[in-house]
Design a protein around this motif. Structure first.
Motif, PDB file in Angstrom:
ATOM      1  N   ASP A 161    -192.485   3.917  10.442  1.00  9.58           N
ATOM      2  CA  ASP A 161    -192.773   4.355   9.078  1.00  9.58           C
ATOM      3  C   ASP A 161    -192.117   3.447   8.031  1.00  9.58           C
ATOM      4  N   GLN A 162    -191.033   2.773   8.414  1.00  8.41           N
ATOM      5  CA  GLN A 162    -190.363   1.879   7.464  1.00  8.41           C
ATOM      6  C   GLN A 162    -191.222   0.643   7.204  1.00  8.41           C
ATOM      7  N   SER A 163    -191.588  -0.022   8.310  1.00  7.13           N
ATOM      8  CA  SER A 163    -192.341  -1.274   8.153  1.00  7.13           C
ATOM      9  C   SER A 163    -193.852  -1.038   8.182  1.00  7.13           C
ATOM     10  N   GLY A 183    -208.756   7.378  12.566  1.00  3.89           N
ATOM     11  CA  GLY A 183    -207.910   8.429  13.125  1.00  3.89           C
ATOM     12  C   GLY A 183    -206.516   8.335  12.551  1.00  3.89           C
ATOM     13  N   PRO A 184    -205.502   8.731  13.254  1.00  2.00           N
ATOM     14  CA  PRO A 184    -205.468   9.158  14.650  1.00  2.00           C
ATOM     15  C   PRO A 184    -205.885  10.611  14.832  1.00  2.00           C
ATOM     16  N   GLY A 185    -206.128  10.963  16.103  1.00  2.00           N
ATOM     17  CA  GLY A 185    -206.385  12.361  16.447  1.00  2.00           C
ATOM     18  C   GLY A 185    -205.052  13.069  16.663  1.00  2.00           C
ATOM     19  N   ASP A 218    -203.451  -0.524   4.162  1.00  2.53           N
ATOM     20  CA  ASP A 218    -204.133   0.734   4.508  1.00  2.53           C
ATOM     21  C   ASP A 218    -203.272   1.616   5.410  1.00  2.53           C
ATOM     22  N   LEU A 219    -202.272   1.020   6.068  1.00  7.07           N
ATOM     23  CA  LEU A 219    -201.430   1.818   6.976  1.00  7.07           C
ATOM     24  C   LEU A 219    -200.301   2.531   6.223  1.00  7.07           C
ATOM     25  N   ASN A 220    -200.227   2.316   4.896  1.00  4.90           N
ATOM     26  CA  ASN A 220    -199.136   2.932   4.125  1.00  4.90           C
ATOM     27  C   ASN A 220    -199.120   4.448   4.247  1.00  4.90           C
ATOM     28  N   ASP A 221    -200.315   5.050   4.412  1.00  6.55           N
ATOM     29  CA  ASP A 221    -200.336   6.517   4.554  1.00  6.55           C
ATOM     30  C   ASP A 221    -200.732   6.946   5.977  1.00  6.55           C
ATOM     31  N   PHE A 222    -200.514   6.043   6.944  1.00  7.85           N
ATOM     32  CA  PHE A 222    -200.786   6.419   8.341  1.00  7.85           C
ATOM     33  C   PHE A 222    -199.797   7.522   8.727  1.00  7.85           C
ATOM     34  N   PRO A 223    -200.275   8.607   9.360  1.00  5.55           N
ATOM     35  CA  PRO A 223    -199.353   9.715   9.645  1.00  5.55           C
ATOM     36  C   PRO A 223    -198.288   9.366  10.681  1.00  5.55           C
ATOM     37  N   THR A 224    -197.126   9.950  10.523  1.00  6.80           N
ATOM     38  CA  THR A 224    -196.029   9.712  11.484  1.00  6.80           C
ATOM     39  C   THR A 224    -196.078  10.769  12.588  1.00  6.80           C
ATOM     40  N   GLY A 225    -195.335  10.516  13.648  1.00  7.76           N
ATOM     41  CA  GLY A 225    -195.229  11.493  14.740  1.00  7.76           C
ATOM     42  C   GLY A 225    -196.469  11.543  15.615  1.00  7.76           C
TER      43      GLY A 225
END
Ligand SMILES: Cc1cc2nc3c(=O)[nH]c(=O)nc-3n(C[C@H](O)[C@H](O)[C@H](O)COP(=O)(O)OP(=O)(O)OC[C@H]3O[C@@H](n4cnc5c(N)ncnc54)[C@H](O)[C@@H]3O)c2cc1C
Length: 236
Positions: free
Chosen positions: A75-77, A110-112, A28-35
């Motif tokens: 973002d890699q792992s 989230g994240p916010g 599910d974290l594959n599309d977690f936003p970066t930054g």
């Protein structure tokens, strides 16, 4: 409500006597936003006697959520690093972190948005207790190399100091204090030399401590409400 994701504990490390670092992973974290380092998310814990957190909104769902900070997201792992303050208090989140084992499940909503007001301000003032150390650390690591300013971070013991990759011009002052009836962060800020120009200010700590510091900085030259973020991270 922001997107909810299921994650599992991939790694646990006690980075200091009162800080447990938990790395979360999962498809599910594959599309977690970066930054989003320094931004908060809602951790969703399993209900009493359950192993799987119940995602979604239903009557009373907030009882099982607490706010935590994205300390790092690789973002890699696709690994999400979260630092849990583990004090002497008992609480759903803290107990979960204290007893966490590899494979345990945690929901992530989230994240916010990252709340820092101005990474390019004339100078920076960050005031944080142990619970806001992850946010303050992430913010300092995002500041431009030329940034100047001061950070006050309250931790319970010397051993809880951390290495933070802050710009050279940011002085980190560790306020060692485990007596939370003492407004040690306020005292430290009162004794600092105030710089010229309008600072970006970040204050996050136990509510009454945050309010005391916010009240004080309002009286100082260059203070700008727009450039100040102040948040109670928990309540005594
Ligand atoms: C935007 C935001 C980001 C946050 N990020 C982080 C983070 O990255 N890491 C982190 O550790 N915390 C973070 N916090 C603080 C965290 O959400 C609270 O400490 C939370 O209440 C802990 O939940 P709990 O279930 O352990 O305790 P609760 O069930 O909420 O409270 C139980 C009891 O414990 C007391 N208590 C709660 N927290 C503490 C504490 N830290 N020290 C002493 N007593 C406490 C309460 O007063 C209460 O009496 C953040 C808070 C906010 C608002």
């Amino acid at each position: 409500m922001k997107k909810m994701r299921m994650a599992h504990v991939a790694q646990i490390e006690d980075i200091s006597p009162h800080m447990r670092r938990i790395v979360l992973k999962g498809d599910d974290l594959n599309d977690f936003p970066t930054g989003k380092e320094g931004a908060h998310f809602k951790a969703i814990f399993p209900q009493t006697g359950e192993a799987i957190p119940k995602l979604g909104t239903y009557p009373g769902f907030k009882k099982w959520m607490r706010s935590y900070t994205v300390r790092r997201f690789d973002d890699q792992s696709k690994a999400l690093t979260v630092d849990f303050a583990v004090n002497d208090h008992e609480g759903l989140a803290t107990n979960w972190a204290k007893h966490a084992k590899k494979g345990d499940l945690l929901g992530v909503a989230g994240p916010g948005d990252t709340k820092y007001t101005d990474y390019h301000a004339a100078w920076h003032l960050l005031v944080a207790d142990l619970t806001a150390l992850p946010a303050a650390g992430a913010i300092m690591e995002k500041l431009p190399k030329t940034a100047v300013g001061t950070a006050f971070i309250q931790v319970p013991t010397e051993g809880d100091k951390q290495v933070i990759a802050a710009p050279e011009g940011i002085t980190i002052n560790w306020v060692i204090n485990r007596d939370l009836s003492q407004k040690a962060l306020l005292q430290a800020v009162e004794n600092m030399q105030w710089l010229e120009g309008t600072p970006a200010i970040f204050i996050a700590a136990e509510s009454s401590h945050m309010m005391a510091v916010r009240q004080y900085v309002k009286t100082k030259p260059g203070y700008s409400k727009e450039q100040t973020y102040a948040s109670g991270y928990w309540k005594i």
